[in-house]
Design a protein around this motif. Structure first.
Motif: not given
Length: 535
Positions: A340-345, A365-369, A425-428, A450-453
């Protein structure tokens, strides 16, 4: 010494380069040489596919005849063109160092689609005379079409310029030796062992002489021969010999010695159109290694797993599905986690000073883009493996670094070589292992996003498959929260961190693939023989 050594060669630009390369080595050591050009059957007959020509050695036979007749003293060959057995009276005295065995796709720029693996447009027409290249490319890009391509390197490139094809495949070593300007094309390097296993002895020159020429043999062994290369290609050539195939057989075999181990990749298909079977093995010695590899491809004696579980969702068109489906292996493909996403903007200012963005998973990759980030043009992308590379390519992004190993510590070391001292930068995911970060130097500016859990599923159903393939530490945890391992089940872990998680819960026997992607996983499963497991 007054003797002048006469070197026989074909007349193409590449063959002349090869002959002159050996001549230069001899002359540097104080010996005189002369080059003699000889035409071969392969040079004279250009209207037939290579696999339609009579017999073997159609690029070498005439050279060997002149050698036996005493017209020349040595012949220089591309080693991969040689039959595995010398004619009576001839020997391979020396082999060269190995040049890069990669293949190169030259693609017309208006036929390029970088969102696709190998960058050729959908249904593109590819020129190659190699059954090996065709079968392996078709296995990763089944939409492509193929037509025969003959002639020397310059002739083949001109045929592409004339738009007879959308793309052609050439050996990278040949292009490098000729120092050609190819800027008019999109150039895609097909790395060895990823999508393409090289031909046996690809990138190596062979120097052939008369068996009784002891004087020249001693000189070549001292001046030219690379013993380490000879040992590795000896395995590759033995595999080719045991399969009783010539250079037109759809067979790739590549051996390298690393950390005291001989690591061998082999890919074989029955025809140019058939999906290729791939195998990876490791051994401390070469004795019996080729025989073991060839036995693994004996489909009548092999007993494949009946069913394989893998902890990710797959389509029937995925590489792993097609590789196992060829042998009627049932697949139970299901992820044991949800994300699940942890941020939306996201604010674009955080990218202002970023040099690299590194992704450790396709989920990242999916959640970042999905956040629609606005990135500076200078930003480079790094990924942990080929699966993540494919995900980025599908979004039209150019990937600047791809990890090659299933051990993230090795990937971290490789990435550090290009990224140390920069801003990364590490999207994690929350609770990520941060393995790549730990390998970077103190002067590297590291940022986390941190973009997803990851959430483990409850009450995961047990699998009674012969083989269990785990694709992340979280999937290992989810499965073994409720289930135990059956005594005869084999385990495959996609990478070292997944293997470490298995060890943490007491599972110490597992297979680690050569690469952390579907090709590596398919290689690992292909190597499992159920009868061997039971004995």
């Amino acid at each position: 010494m007054d003797r002048t050594f006469i070197i026989g060669t074909r007349g193409s630009d590449l063959a002349l380069w090869q002959a002159n390369h050996i001549a230069a080595r001899l002359e540097e050591a104080g010996y005189k040489t002369e080059i003699k050009v000889i035409k071969t059957q392969g040079d004279n007959i250009l209207n037939l596919r290579l696999d339609k020509l009579e017999g073997k050695g159609f690029f070498t036979k005439e050279l060997e005849e002149h050698l036996l007749a005493g017209d020349i003293d040595l012949a220089v060959h591309s080693h991969k063109d040689l039959p595995t057995e010398n004619p009576p009276g001839l020997i391979i005295s020396a082999v060269s160092e190995r040049e890069d065995p990669s293949e190169v796709l030259l693609i017309l720029k208006d036929c390029t689609d970088t969102s696709k693996k190998l960058s050729v447009k959908h249904n593109g027409l590819v020129g190659t005379s190699s059954n090996r290249r065709q079968s392996q490319i078709l296995s990763v890009r089944p939409d492509l079409e193929f037509e025969d391509l003959r002639g020397n390197v310059i002739t083949r490139i001109q045929k592409l310029r004339d738009e007879n094809y959308d793309a052609i495949v050439l050996a990278k070593a040949g292009i490098s030796r000729l120092n050609l300007d190819l800027s008019e094309f999109h150039i895609e390097t097909i790395e060895p062992l990823a999508e393409m296993i090289p031909a046996p002895a690809q990138g190596v020159l062979a120097v052939q002489i008369r068996e009784n020429d002891e004087e020249l043999d001693a000189i070549l062994k001292k001046v030219v021969n690379d013993e380490d290369v000879a040992e590795c290609i000896g395995v590759e050539r033995k595999v080719l010999n045991l399969f009783q195939g010539g250079c037109h057989m759809p067979l790739g075999s590549y051996c390298k010695k690393e950390d005291g181990l001989f690591k061998v990749w082999t890919g074989k298909a029955a025809t140019a159109e058939e999906f290729v079977d791939r195998l990876y093995v490791e051994s401390e010695k070469t004795e019996g290694l080729a025989e073991y590899i060839v036995e693994k491809f004996d489909m009548e004696k092999r007993k494949f797993p009946k069913k394989v579980f893998i902890s990710r969702e797959l389509t029937e068109h995925s590489y792993f599905s097609r590789a196992l489906g060829k042998h009627e292996i049932e697949i139970d493909a299901r992820s044991l986690i949800k994300t699940v996403a942890t941020i939306h903007k996201i604010d674009s200012y955080i990218f202002k000073h970023v040099d690299w963005i590194f992704f450790s998973s396709k989920n990242g990759i999916d959640y970042f883009f999905q956040l629609d980030p606005i990135l500076p043009k200078h930003v480079k992308f790094g990924v942990v493996g080929r699966g993540s590379e494919d995900a980025l390519r599908s979004l039209g992004k150019t990937v600047d670094f791809v990890g090659e190993s299933s051990d993230t510590a090795d990937v971290a070391e490789e990435f550090a070589a290009v990224a140390n001292g920069t801003n990364v930068l590490f999207p994690l995911a929350k609770d990520s292992l941060r393995s790549i970060m730990k390998g970077l130097s103190p002067d590297t500016v590291i940022s986390e996003l941190i973009i997803y859990e990851t959430i483990l599923l409850d009450d995961v159903d047990k699998s009674f498959a012969d083989v269990l393939v785990f694709t992340s530490p979280s999937n290992v945890e989810a499965y073994f929260n409720n289930n135990l391992l059956e005594p005869e089940q084999k385990i495959v872990a996609i990478g070292a961190s997944t293997g470490k998680k298995l060890e943490d819960i007491g599972v110490t026997s597992y297979i680690l693939p050569a690469s952390p992607d579907e090709i590596g996983l398919a290689e690992a499963v292909f190597g499992i023989d159920i009868e061997e497991s039971l004995n």
